[in-house]
Design a protein around this motif. Structure first.
Motif, PDB file in Angstrom:
ATOM      1  N   SER A  34      20.192  65.474  39.581  1.00 38.26           N
ATOM      2  CA  SER A  34      19.768  65.476  38.180  1.00 38.26           C
ATOM      3  C   SER A  34      20.536  64.372  37.455  1.00 38.26           C
ATOM      4  CB  SER A  34      20.047  66.841  37.526  1.00 38.26           C
ATOM      5  OG  SER A  34      21.430  67.020  37.362  1.00 38.26           O
ATOM      6  N   GLU A  35      20.061  64.061  36.258  1.00 40.50           N
ATOM      7  CA  GLU A  35      20.703  63.022  35.450  1.00 40.50           C
ATOM      8  C   GLU A  35      22.148  63.449  35.138  1.00 40.50           C
ATOM      9  OE1 GLU A  35      18.599  60.486  33.779  1.00 40.50           O
ATOM     10  OE2 GLU A  35      19.991  59.778  32.254  1.00 40.50           O
ATOM     11  N   GLY A  36      23.116  62.625  35.539  1.00 35.39           N
ATOM     12  CA  GLY A  36      24.519  62.946  35.266  1.00 35.39           C
ATOM     13  C   GLY A  36      25.250  63.607  36.427  1.00 35.39           C
ATOM     14  N   HIS A  37      24.557  63.824  37.527  1.00 31.12           N
ATOM     15  CA  HIS A  37      25.189  64.433  38.729  1.00 31.12           C
ATOM     16  C   HIS A  37      26.461  63.644  39.077  1.00 31.12           C
ATOM     17  CE1 HIS A  37      24.439  65.811  43.207  1.00 31.12           C
ATOM     18  NE2 HIS A  37      25.718  65.873  42.882  1.00 31.12           N
ATOM     19  N   THR A  38      27.586  64.331  38.993  1.00 35.16           N
ATOM     20  CA  THR A  38      28.903  63.684  39.121  1.00 35.16           C
ATOM     21  C   THR A  38      29.706  64.326  40.237  1.00 35.16           C
ATOM     22  OG1 THR A  38      28.921  63.135  36.755  1.00 35.16           O
ATOM     23  CG2 THR A  38      31.071  63.291  37.835  1.00 35.16           C
ATOM     24  N   LEU A  39      30.514  63.520  40.903  1.00 31.14           N
ATOM     25  CA  LEU A  39      31.440  64.026  41.924  1.00 31.14           C
ATOM     26  C   LEU A  39      32.857  63.907  41.394  1.00 31.14           C
ATOM     27  CD1 LEU A  39      29.933  62.238  45.067  1.00 31.14           C
ATOM     28  CD2 LEU A  39      29.517  64.594  44.317  1.00 31.14           C
ATOM     29  N   VAL A  83      29.238  72.846  42.568  1.00 40.83           N
ATOM     30  CA  VAL A  83      28.913  73.075  43.989  1.00 40.83           C
ATOM     31  C   VAL A  83      29.942  72.361  44.853  1.00 40.83           C
ATOM     32  CG1 VAL A  83      27.178  72.758  45.804  1.00 40.83           C
ATOM     33  CG2 VAL A  83      26.441  73.197  43.442  1.00 40.83           C
ATOM     34  N   VAL A  84      30.443  73.061  45.863  1.00 39.96           N
ATOM     35  CA  VAL A  84      31.331  72.430  46.846  1.00 39.96           C
ATOM     36  C   VAL A  84      30.674  72.585  48.206  1.00 39.96           C
ATOM     37  CG1 VAL A  84      33.596  72.497  47.950  1.00 39.96           C
ATOM     38  CG2 VAL A  84      33.401  72.942  45.502  1.00 39.96           C
ATOM     39  N   LEU A  96      29.244  68.237  40.186  1.00 40.87           N
ATOM     40  CA  LEU A  96      28.916  68.775  38.858  1.00 40.87           C
ATOM     41  C   LEU A  96      27.477  68.353  38.572  1.00 40.87           C
ATOM     42  CD1 LEU A  96      32.130  67.845  36.822  1.00 40.87           C
ATOM     43  CD2 LEU A  96      31.538  70.070  37.835  1.00 40.87           C
ATOM     44  N   ILE A  97      26.607  69.335  38.450  1.00 37.97           N
ATOM     45  CA  ILE A  97      25.168  69.023  38.358  1.00 37.97           C
ATOM     46  C   ILE A  97      24.567  69.646  37.094  1.00 37.97           C
ATOM     47  CG2 ILE A  97      22.950  69.140  39.569  1.00 37.97           C
ATOM     48  CD1 ILE A  97      24.658  69.742  42.146  1.00 37.97           C
TER      49      ILE A  97
END
Ligand code: AMP
Length: 128
Positions: A34-39, A83-84, A96-97
């Protein structure tokens, strides 16, 4: 051999950086759900999330919390999923989604394709 994420930490591979401090780095996932999906990663290379030290794990989650709050306010999603998995890259990381439905966290669905300009615009919007 260093993980792809350690190479990002070392600056050998570029990333779309969202935030960093001495210990942790957050950057956009290049295959976003999704827009902004961050690790969010520890700079120290540890494969398995639950092998991180207790206090390190706590600090990493506090760091991730600030980014999740920022993602929620700028993407107007319902919630930010945490999510991990770590099956692909052997360097502990939190996904982080931004999500509006369960489908937004379905890792089996086709990933979004963004241009470099699009990724850069997200960094401008979200970056701390
Ligand atoms: P997993 O290890 O299963 O949690 O998945 C690793 C995630 O890292 C995937 O969502 C990939 O799209 C992402 N990823 C892999 N290499 C990079 C990279 N160079 N920059 C940003 N994200 C990456």
């Amino acid at each position: 051999m260093a993980s792809v994420f350690s190479k990002i930490v070392a600056g050998e591979i570029p990333c779309y950086k969202i935030a960093e401090n001495d210990e942790f780095l957050a950057f956009l996932d290049i295959n976003p759900l999704s827009e902004g999906h961050t690790l969010v990663i520890p700079k120290r290379e540890v494969d398995y999330y639950f092998d991180l030290e207790d206090d390190e794990l706590a600090r990493m989650n506090v760091f991730a919390k600030k980014i999740a709050q920022r993602l929620k306010s700028v993407t107007s999603c319902k919630k930010v999923a945490v999510v991990v998995m770590g099956l692909e890259v052997p360097h502990a990381h939190i996904h982080l989604i931004p999500m509006n439905s369960e489908r937004d966290v379905d890792f089996s669905k086709e990933k979004l394709k963004f241009t470099p300009e699009h990724f850069s615009r997200i960094v401008e919007k979200v970056g701390l």
